[in-house]
Design a protein around this motif. Structure first.
Motif, PDB file in Angstrom:
ATOM      1  N   VAL A 214       0.837  -1.203   0.000  1.00 51.49           N
ATOM      2  CA  VAL A 214       0.000   0.000   0.000  1.00 51.49           C
ATOM      3  C   VAL A 214       0.874   1.257   0.000  1.00 51.49           C
ATOM      4  CG1 VAL A 214      -1.682   1.325   1.342  1.00 51.49           C
ATOM      5  CG2 VAL A 214      -1.960  -1.157   1.082  1.00 51.49           C
ATOM      6  N   GLY A 215       1.941   1.245   0.780  1.00 51.85           N
ATOM      7  CA  GLY A 215       2.844   2.392   0.816  1.00 51.85           C
ATOM      8  C   GLY A 215       3.542   2.631  -0.505  1.00 51.85           C
ATOM      9  N   ASP A 216       3.891   1.555  -1.198  1.00 56.69           N
ATOM     10  CA  ASP A 216       4.580   1.688  -2.483  1.00 56.69           C
ATOM     11  C   ASP A 216       3.671   2.228  -3.584  1.00 56.69           C
ATOM     12  OD1 ASP A 216       6.810   0.707  -1.253  1.00 56.69           O
ATOM     13  OD2 ASP A 216       6.784  -1.255  -2.237  1.00 56.69           O
ATOM     14  N   ARG A 217       2.370   2.093  -3.399  1.00 55.78           N
ATOM     15  CA  ARG A 217       1.438   2.568  -4.428  1.00 55.78           C
ATOM     16  C   ARG A 217       1.561   4.071  -4.663  1.00 55.78           C
ATOM     17  NH1 ARG A 217      -3.950  -0.394  -2.078  1.00 55.78           N
ATOM     18  NH2 ARG A 217      -3.249  -2.573  -2.349  1.00 55.78           N
ATOM     19  N   LYS A 218       1.901   4.826  -3.622  1.00 55.14           N
ATOM     20  CA  LYS A 218       1.970   6.287  -3.757  1.00 55.14           C
ATOM     21  C   LYS A 218       2.936   6.694  -4.860  1.00 55.14           C
ATOM     22  CE  LYS A 218       1.135   6.816   1.217  1.00 55.14           C
ATOM     23  NZ  LYS A 218       1.728   7.251   2.509  1.00 55.14           N
ATOM     24  N   SER A 219       4.127   6.125  -4.825  1.00 54.37           N
ATOM     25  CA  SER A 219       5.121   6.460  -5.848  1.00 54.37           C
ATOM     26  C   SER A 219       4.741   5.926  -7.216  1.00 54.37           C
ATOM     27  CB  SER A 219       6.491   5.907  -5.456  1.00 54.37           C
ATOM     28  OG  SER A 219       7.103   6.717  -4.486  1.00 54.37           O
ATOM     29  N   MET A 220       4.290   4.684  -7.246  1.00 50.82           N
ATOM     30  CA  MET A 220       4.024   4.062  -8.537  1.00 50.82           C
ATOM     31  C   MET A 220       2.813   4.687  -9.226  1.00 50.82           C
ATOM     32  SD  MET A 220       6.597   2.141  -8.684  1.00 50.82           S
ATOM     33  CE  MET A 220       6.293   1.095 -10.100  1.00 50.82           C
ATOM     34  N   GLU A 221       1.793   5.052  -8.452  1.00 48.88           N
ATOM     35  CA  GLU A 221       0.629   5.700  -9.054  1.00 48.88           C
ATOM     36  C   GLU A 221       0.941   7.110  -9.534  1.00 48.88           C
ATOM     37  OE1 GLU A 221      -2.359   5.370  -6.055  1.00 48.88           O
ATOM     38  OE2 GLU A 221      -2.775   3.241  -6.474  1.00 48.88           O
ATOM     39  N   ALA A 222       1.999   7.709  -8.977  1.00 52.91           N
ATOM     40  CA  ALA A 222       2.419   9.050  -9.412  1.00 52.91           C
ATOM     41  C   ALA A 222       3.391   9.002 -10.582  1.00 52.91           C
ATOM     42  CB  ALA A 222       3.066   9.785  -8.236  1.00 52.91           C
TER      43      ALA A 222
END
Length: 238
Positions: A214-222
């Motif tokens: 879930v934390g990694d999604r922030k970077s990847m979705e951006a």
């Protein structure tokens, strides 16, 4: 690419054991046209919860030592039993990669998926710590997360949404790893290249519900994925 071996492991109960971008698919790509002999004794170095070790034993028929510092060998043994693998086929070992408890020239090969970058950035590591455990002529196969181009002097804002500069220091480009590997005296560098599976293995990881995914999604979705890749390294001990 297609992943005919890995698809067998694409179930919720097994995918929940992954600890980052899908290591089974990474391993399948890494071992395309591999040179490890049939029936080899193989170290899965940084084996995590053992899914890659199961993959090596079931799909390739290797005798596998699942070596990891942080995982519980008893828990991994229960998992291996559930997967129908005997104590002769797969052996869980709690081990520090910088102080491996194996005899000299014990392994025919070492496979390390999504872990080598944590302990192998010391240019002396291969010669002093890992190669002594590998037979002459044996192979080392490594798949690690990396960067398409090192950008530590000017880290993109997208990457900093999920990771600190200290965490990103574990990730480097092909040129960085090529420089380290070519300083090794005891092994020949067979290949160092960018892998194909970056987008697919990340998608599998980001679909998980654990806090790290879930934390990694922030970077990847951006859009942080455009700076990242996976790197495959193959070495042969002299």
């Amino acid at each position: 690419m297609k992943y005919p071996r890995s698809e067998k492991y694409n179930t919720p109960s097994l995918q929940c054991k992954i600890m980052g971008p899908n290591p089974v698919k990474l391993e399948e790509e890494l071992l395309q046209s591999h040179k490890i002999p049939n029936g080899a004794v193989v170290c899965d170095l940084g084996s995590g919860q053992g899914l890659t070790s199961v993959f090596l034993a079931k799909e390739y028929g290797f005798t596998v030592y699942a070596a990891d510092l942080w995982s519980d060998p008893e828990e991994n043994r229960r998992f291996f039993d559930e997967m129908g693998l005997s104590q002769e086929q797969i052996i869980p070992v709690q081990a520090d990669a910088t102080d491996l408890p194996f005899e000299k020239e014990f392994f025919d090969a070492v496979v390390s998926t999504d872990s080598y970058n944590y302990f192998g950035r010391d240019e002396k590591y291969l010669d002093e710590k890992l190669l002594p455990c590998v037979k002459s002529g044996g192979y080392i196969y490594i798949a690690i997360p990396g960067m398409k181009k090192d950008c530590h002097d000017h880290l993109p804002a997208e990457l900093l949404l999920s990771w600190t500069p200290e965490q990103l220091e574990y990730m480097h480009d092909v040129a960085y790893w090529s420089n380290i590997m070519h300083k090794c005296k005891g092994a020949d560098v067979i290949s160092i290249m960018e892998m194909e599976s970056n987008e697919e293995v990340w998608a599998d990881w980001l679909a998980q519900d654990n806090e790290y995914a879930v934390g990694d999604r922030k970077s990847m979705e951006a859009g942080g994925g455009k700076y990242l890749n996976f790197i495959a390294i193959v070495l042969r001990k002299k």
